[in-house]
Design a protein around this motif. Structure first.
Motif, PDB file in Angstrom:
ATOM      1  N   SER A  74     -14.260  63.516  51.767  1.00 60.90           N
ATOM      2  CA  SER A  74     -14.265  62.788  50.377  1.00 60.90           C
ATOM      3  C   SER A  74     -13.963  61.076  50.737  1.00 60.90           C
ATOM      4  CB  SER A  74     -13.108  63.177  49.545  1.00 60.90           C
ATOM      5  OG  SER A  74     -11.768  62.812  49.960  1.00 60.90           O
ATOM      6  N   VAL A  75     -14.613  60.415  49.907  1.00 61.42           N
ATOM      7  CA  VAL A  75     -14.491  59.112  49.910  1.00 61.42           C
ATOM      8  C   VAL A  75     -14.263  58.544  48.704  1.00 61.42           C
ATOM      9  CG1 VAL A  75     -15.595  56.719  50.483  1.00 61.42           C
ATOM     10  CG2 VAL A  75     -16.038  58.781  51.856  1.00 61.42           C
ATOM     11  N   VAL A  76     -13.184  57.832  48.208  1.00 60.99           N
ATOM     12  CA  VAL A  76     -12.959  57.453  47.105  1.00 60.99           C
ATOM     13  C   VAL A  76     -12.240  55.777  47.221  1.00 60.99           C
ATOM     14  CG1 VAL A  76     -11.431  57.638  45.092  1.00 60.99           C
ATOM     15  CG2 VAL A  76     -12.148  59.721  46.402  1.00 60.99           C
ATOM     16  N   ARG A  77     -13.029  55.354  45.947  1.00 61.42           N
ATOM     17  CA  ARG A  77     -12.424  53.575  46.190  1.00 61.42           C
ATOM     18  C   ARG A  77     -11.587  53.327  44.924  1.00 61.42           C
ATOM     19  NH1 ARG A  77     -16.156  48.284  45.157  1.00 61.42           N
ATOM     20  NH2 ARG A  77     -14.593  46.892  44.875  1.00 61.42           N
ATOM     21  N   GLN A  78     -10.524  53.001  45.222  1.00 63.41           N
ATOM     22  CA  GLN A  78      -9.404  52.676  44.182  1.00 63.41           C
ATOM     23  C   GLN A  78      -9.792  51.661  43.109  1.00 63.41           C
ATOM     24  OE1 GLN A  78      -5.597  51.767  45.783  1.00 63.41           O
ATOM     25  NE2 GLN A  78      -5.386  53.608  47.276  1.00 63.41           N
ATOM     26  N   PRO A  79      -9.519  52.073  41.812  1.00 61.26           N
ATOM     27  CA  PRO A  79     -10.288  51.283  40.669  1.00 61.26           C
ATOM     28  C   PRO A  79      -9.227  49.697  40.819  1.00 61.26           C
ATOM     29  CG  PRO A  79      -9.405  53.411  39.884  1.00 61.26           C
ATOM     30  CD  PRO A  79      -8.922  53.225  41.491  1.00 61.26           C
ATOM     31  N   ASN A  80     -10.400  48.835  40.560  1.00 53.48           N
ATOM     32  CA  ASN A  80     -10.233  47.398  40.649  1.00 53.48           C
ATOM     33  C   ASN A  80      -9.469  46.973  41.973  1.00 53.48           C
ATOM     34  OD1 ASN A  80     -11.051  47.283  37.931  1.00 53.48           O
ATOM     35  ND2 ASN A  80      -9.141  48.130  37.279  1.00 53.48           N
ATOM     36  N   SER A  81      -9.984  47.566  42.934  1.00 49.65           N
ATOM     37  CA  SER A  81      -9.347  47.298  44.356  1.00 49.65           C
ATOM     38  C   SER A  81     -10.370  47.257  45.350  1.00 49.65           C
ATOM     39  CB  SER A  81      -8.366  48.274  44.594  1.00 49.65           C
ATOM     40  OG  SER A  81      -7.847  48.038  45.755  1.00 49.65           O
ATOM     41  N   GLN A  82     -10.208  46.661  46.657  1.00 50.25           N
ATOM     42  CA  GLN A  82     -10.970  46.678  47.684  1.00 50.25           C
ATOM     43  C   GLN A  82     -10.518  47.883  48.777  1.00 50.25           C
ATOM     44  OE1 GLN A  82     -13.736  45.019  48.611  1.00 50.25           O
ATOM     45  NE2 GLN A  82     -13.564  44.033  46.123  1.00 50.25           N
ATOM     46  N   LEU A  83      -9.411  48.572  47.966  1.00 50.29           N
ATOM     47  CA  LEU A  83      -9.061  49.774  49.013  1.00 50.29           C
ATOM     48  C   LEU A  83      -9.944  50.947  48.920  1.00 50.29           C
ATOM     49  CD1 LEU A  83      -5.417  49.298  48.617  1.00 50.29           C
ATOM     50  CD2 LEU A  83      -6.698  48.443  50.354  1.00 50.29           C
ATOM     51  N   VAL A  84     -10.199  51.817  49.867  1.00 53.60           N
ATOM     52  CA  VAL A  84     -11.012  53.033  49.819  1.00 53.60           C
ATOM     53  C   VAL A  84     -10.239  53.986  50.640  1.00 53.60           C
ATOM     54  CG1 VAL A  84     -13.329  54.008  50.648  1.00 53.60           C
ATOM     55  CG2 VAL A  84     -13.157  51.750  49.982  1.00 53.60           C
TER      56      VAL A  84
END
Length: 327
Positions: free
Chosen positions: A159-169
């Motif tokens: 899985s690949v999930v980007r955190q909302p309003n962030s550059q963190l993945v």
């Protein structure tokens, strides 16, 4: 009718599932083919042996544990890569086009090979490109003191999930990392690993070593429970492709042939069906402690009278002659 088709129909006929016209055709083939006729007689003897014992329902807990183990094994299988799935699809399509013209089949082979090769080279190029980019990105972060270590032994990304309003993945990946354990043969963890190793389809050497150790434990009189080491040895005796592994499994089961009906049946199956004459002859020796058993004597009589191997016929007759009052 060829022998391969006859072998399939012999099983169906034994359970009355073969149409009448095919039964007559099978009978004509058996009248002219000694090998197929011998196989039918062996199957009949096995059916007779099976009916001599009551059917025992498996323990519900054992069935549940087996299902859980099967599901865990299936979950542990890594998913196929896209080009592997593509290659499998090409092979399936090729099987469905057996009646197609030769030109179409050749075109399919050439096109499939070119596509698979091109896909593989593209995947390799993408992997090399990604490998060149990851160290550079890591070096940039290392300069700022925030380096993220490059994962090793990655089998796949789940899985690949980007955190909302962030550059963190958040990236979730699975690893294949070899592990090592050391312990004595009576250690439950070591025994469990040996039983798993006895089913290692990719390495005959691993199966040979593990079955040999398990068999030695049983011959030495150590704990060989039915739902454990004994089951693993019976599976190896019935299904392993290596004669050496099956022979070791038979040796390990010898102490239990008189006390465990399941072991006795597994040895009788080896006597009737194993492809190696040495193992079949050894099975007769293993059965000597229970030679007076009705089912055992029935199978030995069939083998003594009609087996193709003269040595096995002779050994069977010698065993039967030791208890003439039961003949």
């Amino acid at each position: 009718m060829n022998c391969e088709l006859a072998h399939e129909r012999i099983v169906l006929a034994a359970y009355s599932e073969l149409p009448d016209e095919q039964v007559h055709e099978l009978d004509r083939h058996l009248a002219a083919c000694t090998e197929c006729s011998q196989e039918r007689e062996q199957l009949r003897a096995l059916k007779t042996l099976a009916t001599a014992y009551p059917v025992v329902e498996p323990d519900p807990n054992f069935v549940t544990r087996s299902r859980i183990r099967l599901e865990d094994s299936l979950d542990a299988i890594p998913p196929k890569r896209w080009f592997e799935r593509f290659g499998q699809r090409v092979l399936n399509n090729f099987a469905n086009l057996q009646a197609a013209p030769v030109a179409a089949v050749l075109l399919l082979i050439v096109g499939g090979g070119a596509g698979t090769l091109g896909g593989y080279e593209y995947a390799q190029a993408r992997a090399a490109h990604a490998a060149g980019r990851v160290p550079a990105a890591t070096a940039e972060k290392a300069d700022s003191g925030q380096a993220t270590p490059i994962p090793a032994e990655v089998s796949n990304i789940s899985s690949v999930v980007r955190q909302p309003n962030s550059q963190l993945v958040d990236v979730t990946y699975n690893q294949v990392v070899p592990q090592h354990i050391q312990g004595s043969l009576d250690d439950p963890a070591i025994r469990q690993l040996l039983m798993l190793a006895s089913e290692n389809a990719s390495s005959q050497g691993v199966r040979d070593d593990s079955v040999g150790l398990l068999a030695a434990e049983c011959r030495a009189g150590h704990a060989c429970q039915g739902e454990g080491i004994r089951d693993a040895l019976m599976v190896a005796l019935r299904y392993d492709k290596s004669e050496a592994v099956r022979e070791k499994a038979l040796e390990g089961l010898q102490p239990f042939v008189a006390v465990d009906m399941r072991v006795r049946d597994a040895v009788l199956e080896a006597l009737l069906n194993d492809s190696d004459p040495r193992i079949r002859a050894a099975s007769i020796g293993v059965l000597e402690p229970v030679e007076a058993d009705t089912g055992v004597r029935r199978v030995l009589s069939t083998v003594a009278n009609s087996d193709n191997n003269p040595h096995i016929r002779t050994v069977s007759r010698e065993v039967l002659s030791r208890a003439p009052e039961f003949q």
